[in-house]
Design a protein around this motif. Structure first.
Motif, mmCIF file in Angstrom:
data_model
loop_
_atom_site.group_PDB
_atom_site.id
_atom_site.type_symbol
_atom_site.label_atom_id
_atom_site.label_comp_id
_atom_site.label_asym_id
_atom_site.label_seq_id
_atom_site.Cartn_x
_atom_site.Cartn_y
_atom_site.Cartn_z
ATOM 1 N N ASP A 1 0.835 -1.206 0.000
ATOM 2 C CA ASP A 1 0.000 0.000 0.000
ATOM 3 C C ASP A 1 0.871 1.257 0.000
ATOM 4 O O ASP A 1 0.576 2.236 -0.699
ATOM 5 N N GLU A 2 1.946 1.226 0.810
ATOM 6 C CA GLU A 2 2.840 2.386 0.868
ATOM 7 C C GLU A 2 3.521 2.604 -0.482
ATOM 8 O O GLU A 2 3.710 3.742 -0.924
ATOM 9 N N ARG A 3 3.905 1.506 -1.146
ATOM 10 C CA ARG A 3 4.549 1.646 -2.451
ATOM 11 C C ARG A 3 3.604 2.274 -3.463
ATOM 12 O O ARG A 3 3.998 3.150 -4.241
ATOM 13 N N ARG A 4 2.350 1.785 -3.450
ATOM 14 C CA ARG A 4 1.375 2.365 -4.395
ATOM 15 C C ARG A 4 1.146 3.842 -4.088
ATOM 16 O O ARG A 4 1.002 4.656 -5.006
ATOM 17 N N ARG A 5 1.131 4.202 -2.802
ATOM 18 C CA ARG A 5 0.951 5.608 -2.430
ATOM 19 C C ARG A 5 2.152 6.437 -2.894
ATOM 20 O O ARG A 5 1.996 7.567 -3.375
ATOM 21 N N GLU A 6 3.369 5.880 -2.760
ATOM 22 C CA GLU A 6 4.560 6.586 -3.238
ATOM 23 C C GLU A 6 4.473 6.858 -4.736
ATOM 24 O O GLU A 6 4.824 7.950 -5.197
ATOM 25 N N ARG B 1 18.600 10.986 10.007
ATOM 26 C CA ARG B 1 17.150 11.185 10.136
ATOM 27 C C ARG B 1 16.771 12.664 10.147
ATOM 28 O O ARG B 1 15.792 13.068 10.770
ATOM 29 N N SER B 2 17.546 13.464 9.430
ATOM 30 C CA SER B 2 17.267 14.903 9.364
ATOM 31 C C SER B 2 17.316 15.443 7.938
ATOM 32 O O SER B 2 16.682 16.458 7.637
ATOM 33 N N VAL B 3 18.047 14.783 7.048
ATOM 34 C CA VAL B 3 18.158 15.222 5.656
ATOM 35 C C VAL B 3 18.024 13.995 4.753
ATOM 36 O O VAL B 3 18.605 12.943 5.050
ATOM 37 N N ALA B 4 17.260 14.149 3.670
ATOM 38 C CA ALA B 4 17.095 13.048 2.718
ATOM 39 C C ALA B 4 17.371 13.548 1.312
ATOM 40 O O ALA B 4 17.189 14.735 1.006
ATOM 41 N N PHE B 5 17.804 12.635 0.460
ATOM 42 C CA PHE B 5 18.011 12.930 -0.953
ATOM 43 C C PHE B 5 17.227 11.910 -1.766
ATOM 44 O O PHE B 5 17.372 10.694 -1.574
ATOM 45 N N ILE B 6 16.367 12.400 -2.675
ATOM 46 C CA ILE B 6 15.549 11.527 -3.511
ATOM 47 C C ILE B 6 15.609 12.024 -4.952
ATOM 48 O O ILE B 6 15.848 13.211 -5.197
ATOM 49 N N PRO B 7 15.426 11.134 -5.938
ATOM 50 C CA PRO B 7 15.428 11.570 -7.337
ATOM 51 C C PRO B 7 14.144 12.307 -7.683
ATOM 52 O O PRO B 7 13.110 12.112 -7.047
ATOM 53 N N ALA C 1 8.261 15.950 8.521
ATOM 54 C CA ALA C 1 7.197 14.983 8.219
ATOM 55 C C ALA C 1 7.607 14.067 7.070
ATOM 56 O O ALA C 1 7.348 12.851 7.110
ATOM 57 N N LEU C 2 8.252 14.621 6.051
ATOM 58 C CA LEU C 2 8.710 13.803 4.929
ATOM 59 C C LEU C 2 9.832 12.866 5.357
ATOM 60 O O LEU C 2 9.862 11.693 4.962
ATOM 61 N N ILE C 3 10.749 13.371 6.180
ATOM 62 C CA ILE C 3 11.834 12.525 6.673
ATOM 63 C C ILE C 3 11.263 11.356 7.467
ATOM 64 O O ILE C 3 11.686 10.206 7.305
ATOM 65 N N ALA C 4 10.286 11.635 8.326
ATOM 66 C CA ALA C 4 9.667 10.575 9.126
ATOM 67 C C ALA C 4 9.008 9.537 8.217
ATOM 68 O O ALA C 4 9.073 8.325 8.481
ATOM 69 N N PHE C 5 8.370 9.991 7.142
ATOM 70 C CA PHE C 5 7.740 9.070 6.193
ATOM 71 C C PHE C 5 8.785 8.183 5.527
ATOM 72 O O PHE C 5 8.606 6.959 5.411
ATOM 73 N N PHE C 6 9.894 8.775 5.085
ATOM 74 C CA PHE C 6 10.959 7.998 4.441
ATOM 75 C C PHE C 6 11.531 6.954 5.400
ATOM 76 O O PHE C 6 11.772 5.814 5.019
ATOM 77 N N VAL C 7 11.775 7.358 6.644
ATOM 78 C CA VAL C 7 12.360 6.447 7.629
ATOM 79 C C VAL C 7 11.413 5.290 7.929
ATOM 80 O O VAL C 7 11.830 4.129 8.007
ATOM 81 N N THR C 8 10.131 5.600 8.084
ATOM 82 C CA THR C 8 9.143 4.550 8.355
ATOM 83 C C THR C 8 9.078 3.556 7.201
ATOM 84 O O THR C 8 9.049 2.330 7.408
ATOM 85 N N THR C 9 9.053 4.070 5.981
ATOM 86 C CA THR C 9 9.021 3.197 4.802
ATOM 87 C C THR C 9 10.261 2.318 4.750
ATOM 88 O O THR C 9 10.175 1.108 4.498
ATOM 89 N N PHE C 10 11.425 2.910 5.001
ATOM 90 C CA PHE C 10 12.672 2.144 4.987
ATOM 91 C C PHE C 10 12.634 1.041 6.040
ATOM 92 O O PHE C 10 12.973 -0.112 5.760
#
Length: 341
Positions: free
Chosen positions: A78-83, A209-215, A230-239
């Motif tokens: 579900d998380e992948r489809r949401r991404e 858990r403070s800076v992220a890099f995404i394409p 909030a976005l960082i928390a989402f990335f960490v949870t998904t990981f």
């Protein structure tokens, strides 16, 4: 979960573990003993005996584990489809916004263009990091790109490890035997772990858990530096959710078992086949070239006795191989539990 007694099965309380072990040994326990561990019923580890409501029987650990892994896998899907939906929705908006000047390092997001600028930004953040780096590294089928990235990142990764930091990386299964990946873990010294999955998200790096890099979309030369909590928390949870489902690769490699003549790779391909994907899409999602994907499809067809693509989809559904979770083992069977006389 009962109020005041909240935890998952992975953090089973001492009282719950003791009572569950007792139930497994004896075949059942009195419902009167449940008070210190109501979590066992909430988690589905104990259930009421239908013909005697005063007793509780244990659910076999293998059955409970399989059910929980399947539920976790469904949440990840579900998380992948949401991404995917988020990426599709925001890609054109970010292209519009790319031309606007951004504030400096205090902005929540920053567009980075070109490999030099991206690597400079990552190196700048890494130089100040001292805790943990989480990264997802999907296959691109371009070994020269991987080798270049390996050469640039090795020194800064080792510097983080020397400061007492930790690195966790997710790859696709197809990367388990790639020379540059193996060489990376032979050279790095420190708290480093790697695991693999059939499919992973797009490339992701989360630092302290403070800076992220995404394409940005499918453009490898454009990336987004993200500092929004909030976005960082989402990335960490998904990981973290993907990490729990992944197969250890380093420091101790674990090989997934073959079940009924079907390898884990073929099981992943079968899942995509019944969804109607082409060979090219299957190869891309599993990080392999199309020729290799077709070899696996041919072996799968031979194992199931299929003579056509349409028949193969039907036989996959009939075989039940997609009902066997990726972490199941042929020997993972709970022994029969004797009932007390």
């Amino acid at each position: 979960m009962t109020e005041g007694h909240t935890h998952g099965a992975e953090d089973l309380c001492a009282a719950g573990r003791k009572l569950y072990e007792q139930a497994l040994r004896e075949g059942r326990v009195s419902a009167a003993h449940l008070e210190p561990a109501p979590c066992l019923v909430d988690l589905g580890l104990l259930h009421t005996v239908l013909d005697d409501l005063g007793w509780l029987e244990p659910v076999a650990p293998a059955v409970a584990l399989h059910r929980m892994l399947r539920a976790s896998g469904d949440r990840i899907a579900d998380e992948r489809r949401r991404e995917e939906r988020l990426s599709e929705a925001f890609a054109p908006l970010m292209q519009i916004d790319a031309g606007r000047p951004t504030t400096a390092d205090t902005s929540a997001t920053k567009m980075l263009s070109g490999g030099v600028q991206i690597n400079r930004a990552i190196s700048r953040v890494m130089a100040e990091a001292d805790q943990e780096v989480l990264s997802v590294q999907p296959s691109t089928h371009k070994s020269e790109v991987h080798e270049a990235a390996h050469a640039i990142s090795l020194d800064r990764d080792q510097a983080l490890l020397d400061r007492g930091g930790r690195i966790r990386t997710l790859y696709q299964h197809t990367q388990r035997h790639v020379p540059y990946v193996i060489a990376r873990y032979e050279q790095l010294q420190g708290d480093v772990e790697a695991r693999t999955l059939d499919e992973v998200t797009d490339r992701l790096i989360v630092i302290d858990r403070s800076v992220a890099f995404i394409p940005v979309s499918n453009t490898p030369s454009v990336a987004l530096e993200v500092r929004h909590p909030a976005l960082i928390a989402f990335f960490v949870t998904t990981f973290d959710r993907l990490w729990r489902l992944a197969t250890p690769m380093y420091p101790e490699a674990i090989r997934q078992p073959t079940l009924n003549g079907i390898t884990p790779r073929q099981r992943a391909i079968a899942s995509l086949l019944v969804e109607g994907h082409t060979d090219a899409v299957i190869a891309d999602r599993l990080g392999m070239n199309i020729r290799t994907a077709r070899v696996h499809i041919a072996k799968l067809a031979a194992t199931l006795g299929s003579e056509s693509r349409a028949q193969l989809g039907y036989l996959i559904g009939q075989s039940g191989i997609l009902d066997q979770g990726p972490r199941e083992s042929p020997t993972l069977q709970a022994p029969p539990v004797p009932r007390p006389r």
